[in-house]
Write an enzyme that holds these catalytic residues in place. Structure first.
Site, PDB file in Angstrom:
ATOM      1  N   ASP A  24       0.793  -1.241   0.000  1.00  0.00           N
ATOM      2  CA  ASP A  24       0.000   0.000   0.000  1.00  0.00           C
ATOM      3  C   ASP A  24       0.823   1.288   0.000  1.00  0.00           C
ATOM      4  O   ASP A  24       0.497   2.244   0.732  1.00  0.00           O
ATOM      5  CB  ASP A  24      -0.953   0.010   1.208  1.00  0.00           C
ATOM      6  CG  ASP A  24      -1.957  -1.121   1.185  1.00  0.00           C
ATOM      7  OD1 ASP A  24      -1.849  -1.996   0.302  1.00  0.00           O
ATOM      8  OD2 ASP A  24      -2.839  -1.152   2.051  1.00  0.00           O
ATOM      9  N   GLU A  72      -4.719  -0.724  -1.320  1.00  0.00           N
ATOM     10  CA  GLU A  72      -6.025  -0.782  -0.669  1.00  0.00           C
ATOM     11  C   GLU A  72      -6.972   0.160  -1.411  1.00  0.00           C
ATOM     12  O   GLU A  72      -6.607   1.305  -1.691  1.00  0.00           O
ATOM     13  CB  GLU A  72      -5.910  -0.342   0.800  1.00  0.00           C
ATOM     14  CG  GLU A  72      -7.259  -0.372   1.529  1.00  0.00           C
ATOM     15  CD  GLU A  72      -7.169   0.045   2.997  1.00  0.00           C
ATOM     16  OE1 GLU A  72      -6.049   0.207   3.520  1.00  0.00           O
ATOM     17  OE2 GLU A  72      -8.246   0.205   3.605  1.00  0.00           O
ATOM     18  N   LYS A 129      -6.807  -4.765  -3.071  1.00  0.00           N
ATOM     19  CA  LYS A 129      -7.470  -5.407  -1.931  1.00  0.00           C
ATOM     20  C   LYS A 129      -8.473  -4.451  -1.310  1.00  0.00           C
ATOM     21  O   LYS A 129      -8.211  -3.260  -1.182  1.00  0.00           O
ATOM     22  CB  LYS A 129      -6.419  -5.852  -0.901  1.00  0.00           C
ATOM     23  CG  LYS A 129      -5.592  -4.737  -0.309  1.00  0.00           C
ATOM     24  CD  LYS A 129      -4.438  -5.315   0.495  1.00  0.00           C
ATOM     25  CE  LYS A 129      -3.598  -4.269   1.182  1.00  0.00           C
ATOM     26  NZ  LYS A 129      -4.281  -3.430   2.151  1.00  0.00           N
ATOM     27  N   LYS A 132      -7.686  -4.547   4.856  1.00  0.00           N
ATOM     28  CA  LYS A 132      -6.348  -4.222   5.339  1.00  0.00           C
ATOM     29  C   LYS A 132      -5.340  -5.318   4.969  1.00  0.00           C
ATOM     30  O   LYS A 132      -4.194  -5.030   4.673  1.00  0.00           O
ATOM     31  CB  LYS A 132      -6.365  -4.026   6.876  1.00  0.00           C
ATOM     32  CG  LYS A 132      -7.360  -2.978   7.361  1.00  0.00           C
ATOM     33  CD  LYS A 132      -7.166  -1.643   6.695  1.00  0.00           C
ATOM     34  CE  LYS A 132      -8.127  -0.598   7.235  1.00  0.00           C
ATOM     35  NZ  LYS A 132      -8.220   0.584   6.335  1.00  0.00           N
ATOM     36  N   VAL A 157       3.170   0.537   4.206  1.00  0.00           N
ATOM     37  CA  VAL A 157       2.451   1.381   5.165  1.00  0.00           C
ATOM     38  C   VAL A 157       1.022   0.868   5.311  1.00  0.00           C
ATOM     39  O   VAL A 157       0.460   0.322   4.360  1.00  0.00           O
ATOM     40  CB  VAL A 157       2.439   2.842   4.695  1.00  0.00           C
ATOM     41  CG1 VAL A 157       3.845   3.420   4.731  1.00  0.00           C
ATOM     42  CG2 VAL A 157       1.838   3.035   3.309  1.00  0.00           C
ATOM     43  N   CYS A 162      -2.026  -2.182   7.742  1.00  0.00           N
ATOM     44  CA  CYS A 162      -2.023  -3.130   6.620  1.00  0.00           C
ATOM     45  C   CYS A 162      -0.803  -4.040   6.597  1.00  0.00           C
ATOM     46  O   CYS A 162      -0.904  -5.182   6.148  1.00  0.00           O
ATOM     47  CB  CYS A 162      -2.196  -2.382   5.311  1.00  0.00           C
ATOM     48  SG  CYS A 162      -3.863  -1.705   5.183  1.00  0.00           S
TER      49      CYS A 162
HETATM   50  N1  TIU Z   1      -2.687   0.556   4.211  1.00  0.00           N
HETATM   51  C1  TIU Z   1      -3.121   0.838   5.423  1.00  0.00           C
HETATM   52  O1  TIU Z   1      -2.413   0.713   6.413  1.00  0.00           O
HETATM   53  N2  TIU Z   1      -4.394   1.354   5.525  1.00  0.00           N
HETATM   54  C2  TIU Z   1      -4.818   2.160   6.535  1.00  0.00           C
HETATM   55  O2  TIU Z   1      -5.978   2.527   6.595  1.00  0.00           O
HETATM   56  N3  TIU Z   1      -3.882   2.558   7.433  1.00  0.00           N
HETATM   57  C3  TIU Z   1      -4.015   3.446   8.464  1.00  0.00           C
HETATM   58  O3  TIU Z   1      -3.083   3.545   9.255  1.00  0.00           O
HETATM   59  N4  TIU Z   1      -5.118   4.185   8.556  1.00  0.00           N
END
Ligand code: TIU
Length: 234
Positions: A24, A72, A129, A132, A157, A162
């Site tokens: 992500d 995501e 996806k 998460k 991240v 995720c």
């Molecule tokens: N990719 C991912 O971690 N999605 C999130 O929503 N992360 C947050 O920290 N919000």
């Protein structure tokens, strides 16, 4: 097998049976004006992980390791977006609303795309996806199986959302997971530390933790070993 110095102990891998998983790395999380900021987060905290992740990505490509990316996001009609996820956060802007990089977390929008520094190249699958975890409602496992992958090296991240969800999913599916701590980012430094501690606790209950320097030096050894084996077999 090549050994990477890691906690709680050395992580062993071979290039052909390992995939680099880029979780992500989307503008929506890393830059202002996206989904991450809409939830009240300071997106600048994620930027420090981009440069080390880029070094790892380039080294894995050069070594011939399989690279797979995830994003995501949701369909434009939001038909795959659960009500609970849309309403979560009680934020002024929700998933599907228009932000400065397009509609938040909607596939095809600019903000949904991966940052230029870490953009996928030909031959690197991108797994879209809705949740998460990288495995939930995706063909991630099928793709890894077709390649004969057994070991996963993670960057991405956010660490405790995720990345950690995907590491847990991978663990339950029988994969060994290594997380590179300087190549994962969180909006919350304390959650970054806690998530990494959870992964490697109890003898590596979910996996291993190392960093880009230790992984890159092991990758160089693996490259030399596989080059040596190739010339010995000629
Ligand atoms: N990719 C991912 O971690 N999605 C999130 O929503 N992360 C947050 O920290 N919000």
């Amino acid at each position: 097998m090549t050994k990477v110095k890691a906690e709680p102990y050395e992580f062993e891998f071979t290039i052909p049976r390992t995939a680099l998983v880029m979780i992500d790395w989307q503008r929506d999380f890393v830059y202002p004006g996206g989904f991450g900021e809409s939830l009240g987060n300071d997106t600048s905290k994620l930027l420090r992980a981009v440069a080390p992740a880029k070094k790892v990505l380039e080294a894995c490509r050069a070594a011939g390791m399989f690279v797979i990316h995830t994003r995501e996001g949701h369909r434009a009609d939001l038909s795959d977006l659960p009500r609970a996820k849309k309403e979560r956060g009680n934020a002024p802007l929700q998933i599907g609303d228009m932000g400065s990089m397009g509609r938040l977390l909607v596939r095809g929008e600019y903000g949904h795309g991966i940052v230029d520094e870490l953009a996928p190249v030909d031959g690197e699958p991108v797994v879209d996806k809705p949740g998460k975890g990288a495995f939930y409602a995706t063909d991630m496992e099928t793709i890894l199986k077709m390649r004969g992958v057994e070991k996963l090296v993670f960057t991405g991240v956010t660490t405790e959302v995720c990345v950690q969800t995907s590491v847990r999913e991978a663990n339950d599916r029988g994969y060994d997971a290594l997380v590179l701590e300087d190549c994962v980012g969180s909006y919350f430094p304390e959650f970054q530390q806690a998530a990494l501690a959870m992964i490697k606790a109890q003898g590596g209950i979910f996996g291993w933790v190392s960093d880009s320097a230790r992984f890159l030096s092991a990758l160089e050894v693996a490259r030399r070993e596989s080059a040596g084996m190739a010339s010995a077999s000629r």
